[in-house]
Scaffold this motif. Sequence first.
Motif, PDB file in Angstrom:
ATOM      1  N   LYS A  97      -2.724 -14.364  13.089  1.00 14.08           N
ATOM      2  CA  LYS A  97      -1.428 -14.130  14.003  1.00 14.08           C
ATOM      3  C   LYS A  97      -0.844 -12.851  13.429  1.00 14.08           C
ATOM      4  CE  LYS A  97      -2.102 -17.445  16.842  1.00 14.08           C
ATOM      5  NZ  LYS A  97      -1.843 -17.637  18.058  1.00 14.08           N
ATOM      6  N   THR A  98      -1.253 -12.211  12.644  1.00 14.86           N
ATOM      7  CA  THR A  98      -1.183 -10.900  12.477  1.00 14.86           C
ATOM      8  C   THR A  98      -1.348  -9.891  13.809  1.00 14.86           C
ATOM      9  OG1 THR A  98      -0.228 -11.906  10.047  1.00 14.86           O
ATOM     10  CG2 THR A  98      -0.803  -8.925  10.598  1.00 14.86           C
ATOM     11  N   ALA A  99      -2.922 -10.185  13.929  1.00 14.73           N
ATOM     12  CA  ALA A  99      -3.378  -9.133  14.712  1.00 14.73           C
ATOM     13  C   ALA A  99      -2.907  -9.503  15.320  1.00 14.73           C
ATOM     14  CB  ALA A  99      -4.928  -9.342  14.340  1.00 14.73           C
ATOM     15  N   LEU A 120       5.974   3.679  19.656  1.00 12.86           N
ATOM     16  CA  LEU A 120       7.028   1.899  21.085  1.00 12.86           C
ATOM     17  C   LEU A 120       6.956   0.883  20.281  1.00 12.86           C
ATOM     18  CD1 LEU A 120       9.112   1.498  22.978  1.00 12.86           C
ATOM     19  CD2 LEU A 120       8.142   1.461  24.577  1.00 12.86           C
ATOM     20  N   ALA A 121       5.596   0.362  19.576  1.00  9.30           N
ATOM     21  CA  ALA A 121       5.065  -0.495  19.178  1.00  9.30           C
ATOM     22  C   ALA A 121       5.584  -0.445  17.978  1.00  9.30           C
ATOM     23  CB  ALA A 121       3.427  -0.933  19.091  1.00  9.30           C
ATOM     24  N   ILE A 122       5.595  -0.246  17.240  1.00 10.44           N
ATOM     25  CA  ILE A 122       5.932  -0.331  16.014  1.00 10.44           C
ATOM     26  C   ILE A 122       7.560  -0.461  15.506  1.00 10.44           C
ATOM     27  CG2 ILE A 122       6.376   1.173  13.631  1.00 10.44           C
ATOM     28  CD1 ILE A 122       3.650   2.393  14.250  1.00 10.44           C
ATOM     29  N   ALA A 123       7.811   0.385  16.989  1.00  9.24           N
ATOM     30  CA  ALA A 123       9.361   0.175  16.728  1.00  9.24           C
ATOM     31  C   ALA A 123      10.284  -1.445  17.660  1.00  9.24           C
ATOM     32  CB  ALA A 123       9.895   1.369  18.083  1.00  9.24           C
ATOM     33  N   VAL A 324       1.933  -6.296  10.016  1.00  8.48           N
ATOM     34  CA  VAL A 324       1.871  -5.252  11.241  1.00  8.48           C
ATOM     35  C   VAL A 324       2.216  -3.984  12.058  1.00  8.48           C
ATOM     36  CG1 VAL A 324       2.763  -5.973  13.814  1.00  8.48           C
ATOM     37  CG2 VAL A 324       2.595  -8.184  12.613  1.00  8.48           C
ATOM     38  N   VAL A 325       2.856  -3.722  10.669  1.00  7.02           N
ATOM     39  CA  VAL A 325       3.157  -2.438  11.140  1.00  7.02           C
ATOM     40  C   VAL A 325       1.858  -1.430  10.633  1.00  7.02           C
ATOM     41  CG1 VAL A 325       4.464  -0.063  10.806  1.00  7.02           C
ATOM     42  CG2 VAL A 325       5.748  -1.479  11.120  1.00  7.02           C
ATOM     43  N   ILE A 326       1.364  -1.580  10.098  1.00  8.03           N
ATOM     44  CA  ILE A 326       0.292  -0.916   8.656  1.00  8.03           C
ATOM     45  C   ILE A 326      -1.398  -1.413   9.501  1.00  8.03           C
ATOM     46  CG2 ILE A 326      -1.647  -1.411   6.933  1.00  8.03           C
ATOM     47  CD1 ILE A 326       0.814  -2.202   5.080  1.00  8.03           C
ATOM     48  N   LEU A 327      -1.157  -2.219  11.082  1.00  7.33           N
ATOM     49  CA  LEU A 327      -1.842  -3.094  11.253  1.00  7.33           C
ATOM     50  C   LEU A 327      -2.823  -1.790  12.727  1.00  7.33           C
ATOM     51  CD1 LEU A 327      -2.810  -7.239  11.436  1.00  7.33           C
ATOM     52  CD2 LEU A 327      -4.621  -4.866  10.930  1.00  7.33           C
ATOM     53  N   LEU A 328      -1.536  -1.447  12.999  1.00 10.79           N
ATOM     54  CA  LEU A 328      -0.881  -1.232  14.239  1.00 10.79           C
ATOM     55  C   LEU A 328      -1.380   0.539  14.092  1.00 10.79           C
ATOM     56  CD1 LEU A 328       2.566  -2.141  15.629  1.00 10.79           C
ATOM     57  CD2 LEU A 328       0.096  -2.511  16.531  1.00 10.79           C
ATOM     58  N   LEU A 329      -0.908   1.137  12.450  1.00  9.76           N
ATOM     59  CA  LEU A 329      -1.335   2.575  12.114  1.00  9.76           C
ATOM     60  C   LEU A 329      -2.814   2.684  12.207  1.00  9.76           C
ATOM     61  CD1 LEU A 329       1.815   3.001   9.724  1.00  9.76           C
ATOM     62  CD2 LEU A 329       1.083   4.214  11.650  1.00  9.76           C
TER      63      LEU A 329
END
Length: 414
Positions: A97-99, A120-123, A324-329
């Motif tokens: 669910k983090t993914a 924008l996803a990070i924001a 989640v932010v780390i995954l996005l990066l």
Amino acid sequence: MGEGLARRLGTSDAVAVGLSAMIGAGVFSAFAPAASAAGPWLLAALALAAVVAYCNATSSARLAALYPESGGTYVYGRRRLGPLWGYLAGWGFTVGKTASCAAMALTFAAYVAPALARPLAIAAVVGVTVLNLYGVRRSAMAARVMVAFVLAVLAAVVAAGLLGTPHTPSPIGDQQAFGGHDVWGVLQAAGLLFFAFAGYARIATLGEEVRDPSRTIPRAIGLALGVTLVVYVLVALAALRTLGAAGLGASEAPLADVVGASGAGRLRPVVGVGAAVAALGALLALVLGVSRTVLAMARNHDLPAVLAAGRTPRRAEVAVGVAVVILLLAADLRGAIGFSSFGVLGYYAVANASALTLSRAEGAPPRVIPVLGLVLCLVLAATLPLESVVAGAAVFAVGAAVWVIRTRAWRRGV
């Protein structure tokens, strides 16, 4: 164990959280890959996914009424099957669910400003995390507003699809493209569509914050699941009537294509806004659910105990937001639906196995329900796309290894 959380949520609040998770996560993302797998048997796959969801929801509701604590199946597995099974359920749910959180954030950003999708996803993740820090009641109110708007958009899509120009079948397009679909394709599609139903877990994971949980949780799960099923059936009928099975399976934006093909192209921007809001609502509900599972695991020292300090889950919420932010990066999350489905099907397999241990005095459901739910969870997980099965199995194997190492170190007093 830390102090219990304050019980602030009523039935309508819990239903809103469940609906925002299910409708946002599924209706704009899962139908196209499911149609690609099942072809003209999409409705059969949807029905099978609904049966699995019903079995899982019934088992989860009975367990949540008995154990109204944060953590959902992580708690039930520990109490009924032992620490390892609870840990694996919590591990699979948290990682999968983090993914999904990252995928929903990227979906939101793709509809709003594709050129700026990642920042924008990070924001969006930061904004949702901050909203959750202000309390679960405010999050539930925001979920209500978003669900109401998304349902209005979906009503417009369904009306356009059912009343507009129908799809004209093509012998070459539809029959050749989907003539080879079989039971395996239906099972695979059902596994993908189950992703769209899995949001009712958010209601159970919020069990410690629900008023009168033994009454509220089963009612909220049943209502959220029933509304979602009706919405999905109507959307599927509209999409198949307008695009056909081949067109739906090939579409990258199926609901926008439905209004375009039906002659209501002016609704395309509205559908885009609806998809963005739905993804944001799903992200909100996902962060709520994952943070409560993290909180429960931290209380039992399956995650760092510092995340469970205090009467609010703020540290767990911040930790989930950061993850989640780390995954996005760092990651490409295009396969998040299949990966998340594998983890959540494993999670509910543990829930059904836990429900099998309930006695009649404890509110056990009819035995056929958890048995059918357990079998179907395992079957659907095995029939997901191979890359999802391999990645999901690897995640559970890593989780089991971590648990064994941690348990041995604890026994040795390290």
